[in-house]
Scaffold this motif. Sequence first.
Motif, mmCIF file in Angstrom:
data_model
loop_
_atom_site.group_PDB
_atom_site.id
_atom_site.type_symbol
_atom_site.label_atom_id
_atom_site.label_comp_id
_atom_site.label_asym_id
_atom_site.label_seq_id
_atom_site.Cartn_x
_atom_site.Cartn_y
_atom_site.Cartn_z
ATOM 1 N N UNK A 350 -93.793 -38.018 105.904
ATOM 2 C CA UNK A 350 -93.309 -36.748 105.348
ATOM 3 C C UNK A 350 -91.806 -36.841 105.069
ATOM 4 N N UNK A 351 -91.055 -37.289 106.097
ATOM 5 C CA UNK A 351 -89.600 -37.323 105.950
ATOM 6 C C UNK A 351 -89.170 -38.375 104.923
ATOM 7 N N UNK A 352 -89.867 -39.516 104.906
ATOM 8 C CA UNK A 352 -89.520 -40.581 103.954
ATOM 9 C C UNK A 352 -89.705 -40.080 102.519
ATOM 10 N N UNK A 353 -90.817 -39.398 102.271
ATOM 11 C CA UNK A 353 -91.058 -38.843 100.938
ATOM 12 C C UNK A 353 -89.947 -37.897 100.523
ATOM 13 N N UNK A 354 -89.547 -37.030 101.469
ATOM 14 C CA UNK A 354 -88.497 -36.059 101.144
ATOM 15 C C UNK A 354 -87.178 -36.756 100.875
ATOM 16 N N UNK A 355 -86.885 -37.772 101.688
ATOM 17 C CA UNK A 355 -85.607 -38.461 101.511
ATOM 18 C C UNK A 355 -85.594 -39.194 100.168
ATOM 19 N N UNK A 357 -87.170 -38.322 97.446
ATOM 20 C CA UNK A 357 -86.916 -37.297 96.427
ATOM 21 C C UNK A 357 -85.434 -36.919 96.400
ATOM 22 N N UNK A 358 -84.878 -36.757 97.618
ATOM 23 C CA UNK A 358 -83.477 -36.346 97.720
ATOM 24 C C UNK A 358 -82.561 -37.403 97.118
ATOM 25 N N UNK A 359 -82.889 -38.673 97.350
ATOM 26 C CA UNK A 359 -82.070 -39.764 96.806
ATOM 27 C C UNK A 359 -82.060 -39.685 95.283
ATOM 28 N N UNK A 360 -83.231 -39.447 94.685
ATOM 29 C CA UNK A 360 -83.309 -39.386 93.232
ATOM 30 C C UNK A 360 -82.556 -38.189 92.665
ATOM 31 N N UNK A 361 -82.448 -37.126 93.491
ATOM 32 C CA UNK A 361 -81.778 -35.928 92.994
ATOM 33 C C UNK A 361 -80.258 -35.983 93.210
ATOM 34 N N UNK A 362 -79.817 -36.929 94.053
ATOM 35 C CA UNK A 362 -78.399 -36.924 94.467
ATOM 36 C C UNK A 362 -77.554 -37.901 93.661
ATOM 37 N N UNK A 363 -76.281 -37.576 93.559
ATOM 38 C CA UNK A 363 -75.317 -38.510 92.967
ATOM 39 C C UNK A 363 -74.801 -39.432 94.087
ATOM 40 N N UNK A 364 -74.320 -40.602 93.723
ATOM 41 C CA UNK A 364 -73.761 -41.491 94.763
ATOM 42 C C UNK A 364 -72.672 -40.765 95.551
ATOM 43 N N UNK A 365 -72.673 -40.950 96.859
ATOM 44 C CA UNK A 365 -71.636 -40.355 97.700
ATOM 45 C C UNK A 365 -72.007 -38.987 98.241
ATOM 46 N N UNK A 366 -72.934 -38.294 97.608
ATOM 47 C CA UNK A 366 -73.296 -36.965 98.125
ATOM 48 C C UNK A 366 -74.333 -37.150 99.233
ATOM 49 N N UNK A 367 -74.034 -36.627 100.434
ATOM 50 C CA UNK A 367 -74.839 -36.974 101.612
ATOM 51 C C UNK A 367 -76.205 -36.269 101.645
ATOM 52 N N UNK A 368 -77.125 -36.883 102.376
ATOM 53 C CA UNK A 368 -78.414 -36.248 102.675
ATOM 54 C C UNK A 368 -78.443 -35.985 104.173
ATOM 55 N N UNK A 369 -78.839 -34.791 104.557
ATOM 56 C CA UNK A 369 -78.857 -34.442 105.982
ATOM 57 C C UNK A 369 -80.282 -34.385 106.490
ATOM 58 N N UNK A 370 -80.482 -35.010 107.647
ATOM 59 C CA UNK A 370 -81.791 -35.026 108.289
ATOM 60 C C UNK A 370 -81.634 -34.268 109.609
ATOM 61 N N UNK A 371 -82.279 -33.098 109.721
ATOM 62 C CA UNK A 371 -82.011 -32.201 110.854
ATOM 63 C C UNK A 371 -83.269 -31.883 111.645
ATOM 64 N N UNK A 372 -83.058 -31.668 112.945
ATOM 65 C CA UNK A 372 -84.138 -31.150 113.786
ATOM 66 C C UNK A 372 -83.539 -30.074 114.678
ATOM 67 N N UNK A 373 -84.121 -28.891 114.690
ATOM 68 C CA UNK A 373 -83.586 -27.819 115.541
ATOM 69 C C UNK A 373 -84.682 -26.803 115.854
ATOM 70 N N UNK A 374 -84.322 -25.854 116.743
ATOM 71 C CA UNK A 374 -85.297 -24.842 117.129
ATOM 72 C C UNK A 374 -84.954 -23.530 116.439
ATOM 73 N N UNK A 375 -85.986 -22.831 116.011
ATOM 74 C CA UNK A 375 -85.753 -21.548 115.345
ATOM 75 C C UNK A 375 -86.935 -20.629 115.668
ATOM 76 N N UNK A 376 -86.641 -19.488 116.263
ATOM 77 C CA UNK A 376 -87.691 -18.512 116.615
ATOM 78 C C UNK A 376 -88.833 -19.138 117.417
ATOM 79 N N UNK A 381 -88.054 -29.394 111.211
ATOM 80 C CA UNK A 381 -87.518 -30.650 110.698
ATOM 81 C C UNK A 381 -87.070 -30.371 109.273
ATOM 82 N N UNK A 382 -85.825 -30.736 108.962
ATOM 83 C CA UNK A 382 -85.314 -30.379 107.652
ATOM 84 C C UNK A 382 -84.626 -31.555 106.981
#
Lengths: 465, 219
Positions: A350-355, A357-376, A381-382
């Motif tokens: 799941x995360x690899x697929x998203x990353x 996609x994100x790589x293809x959408x991003x310009x060089x140097x613009x970071x991709x964030x991989x997050x895990x946190x609790x909410x409600x 996983x984001x």
Amino acid sequence: MRFWHKNLLAVLILFIAALDISVIMVMKKSWQLNMDSETRRAASEQTLIANNIFENLDSIRARGNTLTPVLLASVAQSYGDYYRNQGIGLELRENGRLIYPNTGSGQADGSEGQSAQTIRLSMPLPAPYQAMELTYSRDISGLYAQQQELNRFFVMINWIAGPVLALLLYLLIRRLTKPLKQLSETTRTIAGGDYSNRIELRSRDEFGELAVHFNRMAAAVEQRMTELSDMAGEKQRMVDNLAHELRTPLTSMQGFAEFLTSANIGKEEQIKAGHYILSETVRLKNLAFKLLDLSILRHQPLELSEVEVSALFEAVRQTEELKLKESGIPLEIDSSIPAVRGDADLLASFLVNLIENAVHASRPGSPIRLLAYEQNGEAVLEVRDCGSGMTAEQSKRAFEPFYRADPARSRLYGNAGLGLSLCRQIAEAHQARVELESVPGQGTGIRLILQLPNNLASYSITSRD
Amino acid sequence: MAHILVVEDEQPISDLITMNLKLVGHTYSKAYSGSEVAGMLEQERTDLILLDVMLPGLDGFAVMQQIAHLQIPVILITAKHALADRIKGFELGAEDYIIKPFEMLELLARINVVLRRNEQAVPAFVCGGVEVRFAERQVKVDSQAVDLTAREFELLEVLIRNRNIALSREKLLELAWGYDFAGDTRTVDVHIRQLRKKLGWEERIRTVFKLGYRLEVEV
């Protein structure tokens, strides 16, 4: 026969019948009362006359005169003359023999008195003159005339009231059944396929209630139809896309194979053709395996276990390391929860697929964030990028198989547009939600909302679903 | 032969088409998106456009509308075979419609039909001492007229239009004799032998092992 016809006719007939019957009964009763009072009056008058005659006869006898028929007739005459002016005829009989009136005209009066329009009463005089009988006849043709007048009036009223009533009823019933007509018309247009039509009815009666229910039904039908047509549209697009994805490599493979076998070509072109056959075969193979993955995910239940977030993120980073380095994109990892519940391999996929996609959408140097946190009380996983983002329309269709937000449909990255589809399937297999949030030009964030491990409360909620 | 513009975003298919066009003697240009087409048509004379429908930027139908005034024949190439799409294509003035995956021979045949219909076909083919005039149906070897039967001429024309491509005996029967010809593939051998003899093309018309015959001409 239409409903309002039936209504109108039934009410009209019932009403007129009820009216007529009651009027006739009232008239009959009034006639009877009139007759009774007339009869009573006649009886009392008769008694009065009989008593007067009796007293006269008594006084004549007291004076010592004998009662000759002539004398009797003169006594009767004096009363008869007086009462004739009031429309009352008198007859006096002695032992059945008529004493007064003794003239032909008197007989004529008597025969007239025989007609139905008179009240005729006979009584003997008080003793000792009981041999004599006084017949009293009273003309009541006035009463009859009055009754006739009433009858005429009644018929006339009937003739006038009937049409007026019919007209009023028509107006009333048309008004009352108007909602029916409206309902019927709306139903017809909806049956004709215009599902957006609604009934505009503001009354509070049963029709208003029916209209509300009907509108609710129409809304439900419309929604269902929209869903169905959306679904059909998605299916059609999927089939079109699948056709395209299959036909394109097949065309190349077939064409280059033909080219290799039958064309008069040099070594260089042979290599080129062979290379294309190979690369298109790989592309077709990847597509087949992705479709297979999707199909397997759909049909196999998942064993969920505790997945350590740090290990998961590390695995994902290693997989994507080369691609990220090539594109010059840094990956920022931030985790505030130790573990989630899920299938480690699928979550990584799941995360690899998203990353990717994100790589293809991003310009060089613009970071991709991989997050895990609790909410409600749930784990999130984001993957968030600062790339080109998507429009609302693109976001809506992003999870459709073969959909590429990239309008060029370019296969520069060699994917078939199945990545997010696969992600959606993975989320469904986890009974988790996927949220997509994208702003054109600012980037895209995709969240997978999962259960926390050993979180019994949230587990019971999802299992109830 | 003709100059053909190939508009196709899939690199492999674009290459496949142009490599075959080159084989049979056409020249070509390539475009990978719909928006390039109009500009390219201005720069060079184009006899025919092979146009993919699913294109980045401007799709094939939009391109057709944009270039309608130039009256260049268009053959649409697409993976979509829905009737509505085909009708739309024809309404916009497409000459023909080819659905992926297609056979190269079919594509070349359709290109020839369209070119002939639009009288863009080259009237003559010259190779070595042989000159073939299609319109007059005349063949000269070293300026000497050679008598060919009608069937031999058909066969020669098929070979020339699909030159450098091996054609099976069945394919030749189908193309030169027609679908309904109930003949033997040996008929083809006999006619090929006649052609070789009459034109002196023993080397040019090659027998390709297991496949059939191929007219070989320098590209």
